[in-house]
Scaffold this motif. Structure first.
Motif, PDB file in Angstrom:
ATOM      1  N   TYR A   1     -45.170  14.508   3.797  1.00  8.04           N
ATOM      2  CA  TYR A   1     -44.874  14.615   5.236  1.00  8.04           C
ATOM      3  C   TYR A   1     -46.127  14.394   6.077  1.00  8.04           C
ATOM      4  CZ  TYR A   1     -40.572  16.290   3.258  1.00  8.04           C
ATOM      5  OH  TYR A   1     -39.428  16.375   2.507  1.00  8.04           O
ATOM      6  N   VAL A   2     -47.136  13.811   5.442  1.00  6.06           N
ATOM      7  CA  VAL A   2     -48.348  13.432   6.157  1.00  6.06           C
ATOM      8  C   VAL A   2     -48.672  12.008   5.704  1.00  6.06           C
ATOM      9  CG1 VAL A   2     -50.794  13.880   6.505  1.00  6.06           C
ATOM     10  CG2 VAL A   2     -49.231  15.801   6.216  1.00  6.06           C
ATOM     11  N   ASP A   3     -48.883  11.121   6.655  1.00  8.86           N
ATOM     12  CA  ASP A   3     -49.184   9.741   6.317  1.00  8.86           C
ATOM     13  C   ASP A   3     -50.656   9.645   5.898  1.00  8.86           C
ATOM     14  OD1 ASP A   3     -49.876   7.067   6.308  1.00  8.86           O
ATOM     15  OD2 ASP A   3     -48.528   6.561   7.965  1.00  8.86           O
TER      16      ASP A   3
ATOM     17  N   ALA B   1     -50.507  11.610  12.247  1.00  7.43           N
ATOM     18  CA  ALA B   1     -50.238  11.398  10.813  1.00  7.43           C
ATOM     19  C   ALA B   1     -49.032  12.168  10.294  1.00  7.43           C
ATOM     20  CB  ALA B   1     -51.473  11.793  10.000  1.00  7.43           C
ATOM     21  N   ILE B   2     -48.592  13.159  11.039  1.00  3.08           N
ATOM     22  CA  ILE B   2     -47.463  13.963  10.549  1.00  3.08           C
ATOM     23  C   ILE B   2     -46.191  13.128  10.624  1.00  3.08           C
ATOM     24  CG2 ILE B   2     -46.151  16.112  10.861  1.00  3.08           C
ATOM     25  CD1 ILE B   2     -49.049  16.708  10.267  1.00  3.08           C
ATOM     26  N   ASP B   3     -45.434  13.132   9.507  1.00  2.00           N
ATOM     27  CA  ASP B   3     -44.225  12.318   9.446  1.00  2.00           C
ATOM     28  C   ASP B   3     -43.125  13.121   8.756  1.00  2.00           C
ATOM     29  OD1 ASP B   3     -42.234  10.507   9.041  1.00  2.00           O
ATOM     30  OD2 ASP B   3     -43.391   9.158   7.757  1.00  2.00           O
TER      31      ASP B   3
ATOM     32  N   THR C   1     -56.979  11.806   8.883  1.00  2.78           N
ATOM     33  CA  THR C   1     -58.437  11.758   8.788  1.00  2.78           C
ATOM     34  C   THR C   1     -58.984  12.961   8.035  1.00  2.78           C
ATOM     35  OG1 THR C   1     -58.640  12.978  10.854  1.00  2.78           O
ATOM     36  CG2 THR C   1     -58.623  10.567  11.008  1.00  2.78           C
ATOM     37  N   GLY C   2     -58.071  13.878   7.663  1.00  2.89           N
ATOM     38  CA  GLY C   2     -58.503  15.069   6.943  1.00  2.89           C
ATOM     39  C   GLY C   2     -59.239  16.074   7.810  1.00  2.89           C
ATOM     40  N   CYS C   3     -58.965  16.053   9.108  1.00  6.46           N
ATOM     41  CA  CYS C   3     -59.703  16.933  10.016  1.00  6.46           C
ATOM     42  C   CYS C   3     -59.320  18.397   9.843  1.00  6.46           C
ATOM     43  CB  CYS C   3     -59.451  16.521  11.464  1.00  6.46           C
ATOM     44  SG  CYS C   3     -57.754  16.862  12.000  1.00  6.46           S
ATOM     45  N   GLY C   4     -58.063  18.665   9.407  1.00  2.00           N
ATOM     46  CA  GLY C   4     -57.665  20.034   9.137  1.00  2.00           C
ATOM     47  C   GLY C   4     -57.106  20.803  10.326  1.00  2.00           C
ATOM     48  N   VAL C   5     -56.975  20.155  11.461  1.00  4.17           N
ATOM     49  CA  VAL C   5     -56.440  20.835  12.649  1.00  4.17           C
ATOM     50  C   VAL C   5     -55.027  21.362  12.388  1.00  4.17           C
ATOM     51  CG1 VAL C   5     -55.614  20.420  15.006  1.00  4.17           C
ATOM     52  CG2 VAL C   5     -57.872  19.644  14.327  1.00  4.17           C
TER      53      VAL C   5
HETATM   54  S1  SF4 Z   1     -54.230  17.191  11.611  1.00  4.79           S
HETATM   55 FE1  SF4 Z   1     -53.697  17.324   9.464  1.00  4.79          FE
HETATM   56  S2  SF4 Z   1     -52.463  15.504   9.150  1.00  4.79           S
HETATM   57 FE2  SF4 Z   1     -53.510  15.189  11.078  1.00  4.79          FE
HETATM   58  S3  SF4 Z   1     -55.370  14.106  10.544  1.00  4.79           S
HETATM   59 FE3  SF4 Z   1     -55.900  16.244  10.541  1.00  4.79          FE
HETATM   60  S4  SF4 Z   1     -55.606  16.858   8.445  1.00  4.79           S
HETATM   61 FE4  SF4 Z   1     -54.556  14.922   8.657  1.00  4.79          FE
END
Ligand code: SF4
Ligand SMILES: Cc1cc2nc3c(=O)[nH]c(=O)nc-3n(C[C@H](O)[C@H](O)[C@H](O)COP(=O)(O)OP(=O)(O)OC[C@H]3O[C@@H](n4cnc5c(N)ncnc54)[C@H](O)[C@@H]3O)c2cc1C
Ligand code: SF4
Lengths: 669, 280
Positions: free
Chosen positions: A241-243, A313-315, A248-252
């Motif tokens: 469920y994440v493309d 990125a969420i799908d 980007t792997g930011c983790g937000v």
């Molecule tokens: S918010 Fe989550 S899904 Fe979106 S780029 Fe960051 S880590 Fe990836």
């Protein structure tokens, strides 16, 4: 198809004195010379030696022999040797038959006269059989150079890297969201106490970046078909469920997700979010949404992650995918999981908050774990004393009979870490200390010098019942100290249960898919415990690491490299010769009852609905003969073991030459 | 429901065990048919001699039950329960022993076949009855009554088949069923009370009993509930003049009786050494 009248050479081997010490080899070869169709009969000191083989080759050439019998050891030893010699001399290798007069005779018969008689009988059987042998030719197929590695622990990663470095393509399938396996959970590793992350994280990164490795995480093997050199594998990719391309792997997302659940990676010591990566260094670092706990999937609202993800990125629409790949060999490296000590109610795991499993204690020691690496009790206090209980679940008739091999060592690693970090007294309760390995016994000695208390005795009980007021709030560890011969009740602040290793869940499914078996404890059976530790009875299927049985990291890595070597060696052959002694179904006689399909344990038979017949895949068939024996219509012939050959051998064995009934002459003509 | 019943030697003399068992069984419709002419099972003391007599004693009880046409023997004592089961198991494994024992029994015209189910009354109540059939008799609200379930060391060992060997929960369930609160973290559940050793080795047995009591008291139990006359007596009597905080020790049947509205007098609770007064 047979060319001319059988002209048989018989060779009786002395095998030094292994055979000739019991069997009168002279008498046997003389006897053989009088058997029907035998042109030459000789005996020789070592038939498998070069002069021995040359003897056969020369005789074939000089005397136009077209059949050969060697009476010596077991065909498992040297059938191939003599078949090759026959081929070198220009006759079909399947015109050879071996009579086993060592394992089946000289080694197991006391009376020399009886042994000689038995040797004559066995030779007679072989002579009768070989006259009926037919020419067979083996087929050659191409080997697909791609390799599938199942399981991304340290052994699977190592195997993948070695193959990829060798220039071959690897598919690495890992069912968790990240590769890394159990080692990723550790802080230090025995016996050198080097930092686990420092040595394993680079491997994770290397795997993730290697151009020859296609990583498929959060995926499982759904189906395997085909045979050595040519497997077709279906991989089920669970939706993240994440493309991954956009993330980007930011983790937000993880930060903003409101749903918290117990963390599998921290073995329930902490909570994670519904959208998560198992640990900070996860590879890949694309999170996954656990639908069971995601509020959107559960209740239809939330979507906080989606709102905050800048990359978009969420799908939520992602679907499970089945991907089909083609490989020539498969390495299984599914590892282990730790034993759940809840059923050992005497240890109160789950009842007393300060009773931990070893894998939990690894997390406690780890800088990214629940206490950032500090050893403290649940209410934040530094322990004054810690007990470590060995063999929990292992070496126990009620649970796992075997020794889990690594627990003594990691227990001592813990003792060292506790002493180093807290100065607490450490009590190791053990049955025996098992420390075989390079530097391992030295590590044990070092621990003793560091002042760890070693108490030899199986702990019978862990309880909060204390006898004196100063122990209030502590746990009592009760054990019979078998060296001091008394029952000890030792008050401690924390208890670590050194739980054993058991096969990863789902191992039977993998084994079934590739046609191999597991032992009574669930570990994968290797081809041979000494000489085939990384191979399996299924050609092209290799194993590495703890899926075969408990072992430490050095052994797991060595096996990963070994399995990679085995796979590369197979690939570098390029082509594969397929054994000719396989079964064949006569389409004219087959009535499509599919009973053969049911009894074939190798899955070599497939059914064609259009023709209503069964067919044998020669590359998979092992020539066991189950199908031939089962077929009610006698439609199946097992080549090299057909009725003609077997009946001739039986008659030869049971009756003297005068009683030969099987009409060798007419048929051979 | 009808069951064969083996009272054992300590049942009648135990503080209100008989009275409460009879009263509760009557209410629940459990008919306990006493085995005629029963003898002492030998308990742990005789069993430990491993002599032929040690097998004949329990075998005779079972043979008598068979003669009476009973297929199940219900016990109210952990020692009786485990002695009969151990004998049954041993006689099934050892033909020679079986023959010898039957030879002895033959003098009385008895025969032991082993075709019997050996059970404990507490387990029968929990497993054979519907919870609703128990609950419908509740007359008194015991919801504030914290009960420490003390199983003793013999009920589940070595078999661990009717319940867990170290941390059983059957009686916890029963306590809950009658509306009281089982002490959830009672660690002394299966500690040994010393049994008959209390007489000869009091010094060794007292600390054992102190643990059983202390664990209940310190975790705020209002009573300890037992399943065996000897357990009840040891745990109760050990508190006498101990100077430590005390807690009454009752039988599970007395606890059920209280919930079913029977009077403390009917249940002979005044017979306990550590005085019992229901305060809920
Ligand atoms: S918010 Fe989550 S899904 Fe979106 S780029 Fe960051 S880590 Fe990836
Ligand atoms: C508490 C503890 C401490 C230890 N400490 C040390 C130490 O200090 N030093 C040392 O040398 N050894 C130590 N060991 C042993 C060490 O953990 C193992 O030797 C090592 O992890 C084995 O690696 P592996 O790759 O075989 O298995 P694993 O690490 O178990 O990896 C297997 C991987 O396969 C995946 N997988 C499983 N099934 C499937 C499937 N069906 N499909 C796809 N993927 C699958 C799993 O998710 C996992 O990622 C310790 C073990 C324990 C329990
Ligand atoms: S001989 Fe054995 S392996 Fe071959 S098809 Fe028949 S049953 Fe299968």
């Amino acid at each position: 198809m047979r060319e001319s009248k059988p002209k048989i050479g018989v060779y009786v081997c002395h095998c030094g004195t292994n055979i000739s010490g019991k069997v009168d080899v002279e008498a046997v070869s003389e006897y053989a010379s009088a058997l029907p169709h035998v042109a030459i009969a000789k005996n020789f000191k070592f038939m498998c030696s070069s002069p021995g083989q040359q003897l056969v080759i020369d005789d074939i050439r000089k005397n136009d022999l077209n059949r050969v019998v060697v009476a010596s050891c077991s065909p498992r030893m040297h059938e191939k040797t003599f078949r090759t010699a026959c081929q070198a001399a220009g006759i079909n290798p399947y015109y050879f038959q071996m009579a086993c007069i060592r394992e089946h005779d000289s080694w197991v018969t006391e009376d020399p006269e009886a042994a000689t008689q038995k040797a004559k009988d066995l030779v007679r059987g072989s002579v009768a059989r070989v006259a009926h042998h037919q020419q067979l030719t083996s087929r050659v197929v191409d080997i697909n150079p791609n390799v599938l590695v199942i399981g991304g622990g340290i052994s699977g990663m190592q195997a993948a890297l070695d193959i990829a470095d060798g220039g071959k393509k690897v598919y690495l399938v890992e069912r968790d969201p990240s590769i890394g396996g159990n080692m990723s959970k550790f802080d230090k590793t025995f016996p050198t106490l080097d930092c686990a992350a420092c040595i394993s994280t680079p491997k994770l990164v290397a795997v993730g970046q290697h151009e020859n490795i296609e990583m498929m995480t959060y995926s499982e093997v759904a189906d395997v078909s085909g045979f050595v050199g040519n497997f077709t594998v279906k991989i089920r990719k669970k939706p993240r469920y994440v493309d991954a391309d956009k993330c980007t792997g930011c983790g937000v997302c993880t930060e903003k997700c409101p749903s918290k659940v117990l963390s599998e990676f921290d073995h329930d010591l902490t909570k994670r979010k519904a959208i998560f990566t198992p640990f900070p260094q996860s590879v890949p670092n694309t999170p996954v949404i656990d639908t069971e706990n995601c509020l959107f999937f559960k209740k239809g609202k939330c979507r906080a992650c989606e709102k905050f993800c800048e990359a978009g990125a969420i799908d939520f629409e992602q679907k499970e995918e089945i991907v089909e790949i083609n490989v020539g060999s498969i390495i299984i490296a599914t590892g282990f999981e730790t034993f759940d000590p809840t059923p050992l109610t005497q240890y109160g795991f789950g009842r007393y908050p300060e009773v931990y499993t070893s894998i939990q204690f690894e997390r406690i020691n780890n800088a990214t774990g629940p206490t950032s690496g500090k050893i403290v009790t649940k209410d934040g206090k530094k322990p004054e004393s810690v007990a470590i209980i060995h063999c929990v679940g292992s070496r126990d008739q009620n649970y796992m009979k075997y020794c889990s091999r690594v627990c003594c060592m990691y227990s001592m690693k813990f003792a060292h870490l506790v002493r180093e970090k807290t100065g607490a007294e450490v009590y190791e309760f053990y049955i025996d200390i098992r420390s075989p390995g390079k530097g391992y016994e030295e590590f044990y000695n070092r621990l003793q010098e560091e002042g760890t208390h070693f108490i030899r005795g199986k702990v019978s009980q862990i309880t909060d019942m204390v006898d004196s007021p100063e122990d209030e709030g502590k746990l009592m560890v009760v054990a019979e100290d078998t060296l001091a011969r008394k029952v000890r009740r030792i008050p401690v602040d924390m208890v670590v249960l050194s739980v054993g290793l058991k096969p990863a869940a789902g191992i039977e499914d993998i084994a079934r898919m590739v046609g191999i078996s597991v032992d009574s404890d669930g570990w994968i059976n290797e081809l041979h415990p000494k000489l085939g530790p990384l191979a399996t009875p299924s050609d092209g299927i290799f194993i590495a690491g703890c899926c075969q049985g408990p072992k430490d990291i050095p052994d797991s890595v060595a096996q990963g490299q070994g399995a990679a070597g085995a796979a590369l060696s197979l690939i570098s052959r390029g082509k594969l010769e397929i054994e000719a002694a396989v079964s064949a179904i006569d389409p004219e006689r087959c009535m499509g009852c599919r009973q053969c399909e049911e009894v074939c344990v190798y899955g070599a038979i497939s059914y064609h609905p259009a023709l209503n017949i069964c067919e044998v895949n020669e590359a998979i068939c092992k020539g066991c003969g189950n199908c031939a024996a089962t077929c009610p219509n006698k439609a199946i012939d097992l080549k090299h073991f057909n009725n003609d050959e077997l009946l001739a051998e039986m008659e030869g064995l049971m009756f003297g030459p005068a009683d030969f009934h099987h009409g060798t002459d007419e048929q051979a003509a | 429901m009808k069951y064969g019943f083996f009272p054992g030697c300590s049942y009648k003399g135990a503080a209100g065990y008989k009275e409460s068992t009879e009263a509760v069984s009557r209410l629940l419709g459990i008919e306990l048919v006493e085995i005629q002419d029963w003898n002492c099972c030998g308990a742990t003391s005789y069993w430990s001699t491993q002599s032929i007599e040690a097998y004949v004693l329990p075998a005779r009880i079972m043979a008598l039950a068979e003669k009476q046409g009973l297929s199940e023997i219900v016990n109210v004592c952990n020692a009786c329960y485990s002695t009969l089961r151990k004998a049954q198991e041993k006689l099934a494994q050892d033909n020679d022993l079986n023959e010898k024992v039957n030879l002895a029994l033959a003098e009385e015209g008895l025969k032991y076949t082993g075709n019997l189910n050996i059970r404990h009354l507490m387990e029968v109540i929990v497993n054979d009855l519907n919870a609703d059939d128990i609950k419908k008799h509740i007359k008194k609200d015991l919801s504030g009554f914290v009960v420490a379930p003390y199983y003793g060391c013999q009920l589940n060992r070595p078999w661990a088949d009717i319940d867990d060997a170290h941390y059983p929960v059957l009686m916890d369930r029963l306590i809950e069923m009658v509306g009281a609160k089982p002490l959830k973290n009672y660690s002394a559940k299966t500690e040994c009370c010393g049994a008959a050793h209390m007489v000869a080795h009091k010094d060794l047995c007292m600390p054992l009993n102190n643990r059983i009591v202390k664990d209940a008291v310190s975790k705020s139990a209002q009573t300890i509930c037992t399943l065996c006359p000897l357990c009840q007596f040891n745990v109760d009597a050990s508190q006498y003049k101990s100077g430590l905080p005390m807690v009454p020790v009752i039988f599970f049947t007395q606890m059920m009786g209280l919930a079913f509205g029977l009077s403390e007098k009917d249940l002979k609770l005044q017979k306990l050494l550590t005085p019992f007064k229901l305060a809920v």
